[in-house]
Design an enzyme around this catalytic site. Structure first.
Site, PDB file in Angstrom:
ATOM      1  N   TYR A 142       6.528  -4.102   6.279  1.00 46.88           N
ATOM      2  CA  TYR A 142       5.971  -5.465   6.213  1.00 46.88           C
ATOM      3  C   TYR A 142       6.382  -6.325   4.986  1.00 46.88           C
ATOM      4  CZ  TYR A 142       2.245  -8.968   5.245  1.00 46.88           C
ATOM      5  OH  TYR A 142       1.475 -10.001   5.017  1.00 46.88           O
TER       6      TYR A 142
HETATM    7  O1  LIG Z   1      -1.738  -9.028   0.019  1.00 50.80           O
HETATM    8  C1  LIG Z   1      -1.223  -9.134   0.782  1.00 50.80           C
HETATM    9  O2  LIG Z   1      -0.124  -9.467   0.974  1.00 50.80           O
HETATM   10  C2  LIG Z   1      -1.426  -8.243   2.065  1.00 50.80           C
HETATM   11  O3  LIG Z   1      -3.064  -8.079   2.046  1.00 50.80           O
HETATM   12  C3  LIG Z   1      -3.450  -7.326   2.865  1.00 50.80           C
HETATM   13  O4  LIG Z   1      -3.032  -5.936   2.830  1.00 50.80           O
HETATM   14  P1  LIG Z   1      -3.783  -4.981   1.999  1.00 50.80           P
HETATM   15  O5  LIG Z   1      -4.062  -5.240   0.599  1.00 50.80           O
HETATM   16  O6  LIG Z   1      -3.388  -3.541   1.756  1.00 50.80           O
HETATM   17  O7  LIG Z   1      -5.393  -5.007   2.398  1.00 50.80           O
HETATM   18  P2  LIG Z   1      -6.474  -4.142   3.352  1.00 50.80           P
HETATM   19  O8  LIG Z   1      -5.626  -3.426   4.516  1.00 50.80           O
HETATM   20  O9  LIG Z   1      -7.556  -4.706   3.494  1.00 50.80           O
HETATM   21  O10 LIG Z   1      -6.431  -2.752   2.237  1.00 50.80           O
HETATM   22  C4  LIG Z   1      -7.208  -3.045   1.039  1.00 50.80           C
HETATM   23  C5  LIG Z   1      -7.285  -1.736   0.224  1.00 50.80           C
HETATM   24  O11 LIG Z   1      -8.092  -0.927   0.891  1.00 50.80           O
HETATM   25  C6  LIG Z   1      -7.474   0.455   1.077  1.00 50.80           C
HETATM   26  N1  LIG Z   1      -7.940   0.851   2.526  1.00 50.80           N
HETATM   27  C7  LIG Z   1      -7.517   0.254   3.622  1.00 50.80           C
HETATM   28  C8  LIG Z   1      -7.755   0.814   4.703  1.00 50.80           C
HETATM   29  C9  LIG Z   1      -8.461   1.931   4.990  1.00 50.80           C
HETATM   30  O12 LIG Z   1      -9.184   2.711   5.800  1.00 50.80           O
HETATM   31  N2  LIG Z   1      -8.959   2.477   3.668  1.00 50.80           N
HETATM   32  C10 LIG Z   1      -8.482   2.061   2.410  1.00 50.80           C
HETATM   33  O13 LIG Z   1      -8.964   2.610   1.115  1.00 50.80           O
HETATM   34  C11 LIG Z   1      -6.093  -0.096   1.040  1.00 50.80           C
HETATM   35  O14 LIG Z   1      -5.283   1.201   0.630  1.00 50.80           O
HETATM   36  C12 LIG Z   1      -5.948  -1.018  -0.138  1.00 50.80           C
HETATM   37  O15 LIG Z   1      -5.920  -0.462  -1.255  1.00 50.80           O
HETATM   38  C13 LIG Z   1      -3.265  -7.737   4.340  1.00 50.80           C
HETATM   39  O16 LIG Z   1      -3.634  -6.679   5.480  1.00 50.80           O
HETATM   40  C14 LIG Z   1      -1.757  -7.551   4.297  1.00 50.80           C
HETATM   41  O17 LIG Z   1      -1.446  -8.458   5.721  1.00 50.80           O
HETATM   42  C15 LIG Z   1      -1.088  -8.663   3.493  1.00 50.80           C
HETATM   43  O18 LIG Z   1      -1.586 -10.011   3.532  1.00 50.80           O
END
Ligand SMILES: O=C(O)[C@H]1O[C@H](OP(=O)(O)OP(=O)(O)OC[C@H]2O[C@@H](n3ccc(=O)[nH]c3=O)[C@H](O)[C@@H]2O)[C@H](O)[C@@H](O)[C@H]1O
Length: 431
Positions: A242
């Site tokens: 991504y």
């Molecule tokens: O800033 C971005 O550019 C991206 O932001 C977002 O990604 P992320 O920051 O990864 O958000 P998100 O999935 O909510 O996980 C948040 C936290 O929860 C943790 N996480 C997640 C899922 C889970 O089951 N458990 C968990 O601990 C996980 O490890 C993480 O630490 C957008 O989805 C992406 O499309 C993109 O726009």
């Protein structure tokens, strides 16, 4: 008593008759045979024609794969109406991904202040399309028309530019989600790379060319350890496909700026959340699971360090997007020819105050008044990064960007929306 045969074929001067009858019989047989042959031939020809026609329609429908649901006078009229500007010096904006989370909010904000907005969205099923349809109805109620189509459909995009001389393109259509890239890598290439190029090709050829503002991502910082993340920091160590496609998008848009004079602004969004958000994101799926009494999985980083994100509230992001459109500067090219240098900008749109995932869960518990069932696991090698933290001074200076919603307040608004939208019937929320 004459036999039946004799009656039919009397003996004298019946020979002739018999002969004639034979001849007639033969002719009849021949004729019948040729009729049935003709009949068979006719059948064969009909079958051939039918299969040819169905093959044609297959080929045709293949070539019109993307176009089935668009076109017509009424359709064009809806687009023109939607694009109409209702304020002086307003803009007409093509918003891609308009039925998406950020796209729907930005579209509403633009329409509210009198800009013309036309949306496009392919309503794919990466997450529950009914949420996208609900956003679409909201936009429709405000006079915003969303074209159902894919940004990879060059004919459709060209048609939209034929109908409306868009001054700006707000490009938010993308395959989002960090971890899903391991499951379906090609959808990232399809939307974030091929789709982007198709859209830029149309923008390049448009006359006048629009200014393009588009969604990059905080994930481009990848394994960068320098905090907070500044736009000038290295972005050559993506941790997920991504992130790699978003980084590629930054390079691709740069070439269109350089060769064709397109004005380009890339926005690195930091984990955007809020009402009408994306069900695949942690804050959303945690809320659902907590309410349904299901366990949530919380990833933990190396050495048991909590993961942290610079969670950014949707209203702040919308202000950053609108500010970017307002300050984008003009494209200089026309019909695919550059006439001079055009702006190329990249901004962080974050909140500048990272919060750990366990703290996010605590806030949700408080707002939901339900205890979460935690399942804490070491972060799998799934493309996640341990933390994000935006330096937003550039956006502050150039766009007047100033986030005002902290996670506590933003999640309160989200939970209120969630309970209203899905109902208070906690355990039975259907989505
Ligand atoms: O800033 C971005 O550019 C991206 O932001 C977002 O990604 P992320 O920051 O990864 O958000 P998100 O999935 O909510 O996980 C948040 C936290 O929860 C943790 N996480 C997640 C899922 C889970 O089951 N458990 C968990 O601990 C996980 O490890 C993480 O630490 C957008 O989805 C992406 O499309 C993109 O726009």
């Amino acid at each position: 008593m004459p036999s039946l045969e004799e009656e039919l074929f009397p003996s004298t001067p019946g020979k002739f008759k018999i002969d004639r009858a034979h001849t007639m019989n033969r002719q009849f047989n021949r004729c019948f045979a040729s009729t049935s042959t003709m009949f068979l031939w006719a059948l064969f020809l009909i079958a051939l024609t039918a299969s040819y026609l169905s093959f044609q329609s297959f080929v045709d429908s293949g070539s019109r794969y993307f176009t089935a649901s668009w076109g017509g006078i009424q359709w064009e009229k809806q687009i023109r109406n939607s694009a109409q500007i209702h304020r002086s010096k307003g803009m007409s904006v093509l918003v891609t991904g308009a039925a998406g989370f950020v796209g729907s909010h930005v579209s509403l904000a633009l329409k509210k202040r009198g800009d013309g907005v036309v949306g496009i969205d392919n309503f794919n099923n990466y997450y529950d399309p009914s949420l996208k349809k609900a956003r679409k109805s909201l936009l429709n109620n405000q006079g915003i028309f969303i074209v159902e189509g894919d940004i990879n459909d060059a004919r459709l995009i060209a048609k939209l530019f034929d109908i409306v001389g868009f001054t700006h393109v707000m490009h938010l259509a993308a395959q989002a989600g960090v971890r899903y890239a391991m499951e379906n890598p090609h959808s990232y290439v399809h939307s974030n790379i091929a789709g982007l190029v198709t859209l830029l090709e149309a923008c390049k050829l448009a006359n006048p060319q629009p200014s393009v503002v588009w969604a990059s991502s905080s994930s481009v910082y990848g394994l960068n350890e320098k905090v907070p993340f500044s736009e000038s920091d290295r972005t050559d160590q993506p941790a997920s496909l991504y992130a790699a496609t978003k980084k590629a998008g930054e390079e691709i848009t740069h070439t269109y700026n350089h060769i064709y004079g397109l004005s380009v602004t890339g926005l690195r969004f930091f984990t955007v959340y809020g009402p009408f958000g994306r069900p695949d994101m942690a804050y959303f799926s945690f809320t659902r699971n907590i309410l349904q009494g299901k366990p949530i999985t919380i990833y933990r980083g190396k050495n048991r360090v909590d993961l942290a994100r610079d969670f950014t509230y949707i209203d702040d992001i919308v202000k950053g997007c609108v500010g970017s459109l307002d300050t984008s500067g003009k494209s200089t090219g026309s019909g695919g020819k550059k006439r001079g240098p055009a702006p190329y900008r990249i901004f962080n749109l974050g909140n500048t105050s990272p919060v750990t995932v366990p703290t996010l869960v605590k806030i949700l518990e408080r707002h939901l008044r339900v205890k979460a069932k935690r399942n804490i696991v070491d972060m799998p090698g799934n493309g996640d990064v341990p933390f994000t933290h935006a330096n937003i001074s550039l956006a502050q200076r150039e766009l007047g960007y100033k986030p005002t919603t902290d996670l506590e307040t933003g999640l309160k608004k989200f939970v209120k929306w969630y309970l209203t939208y899905y109902g208070y019937n906690r355990g039975k929320a259907v989505h």
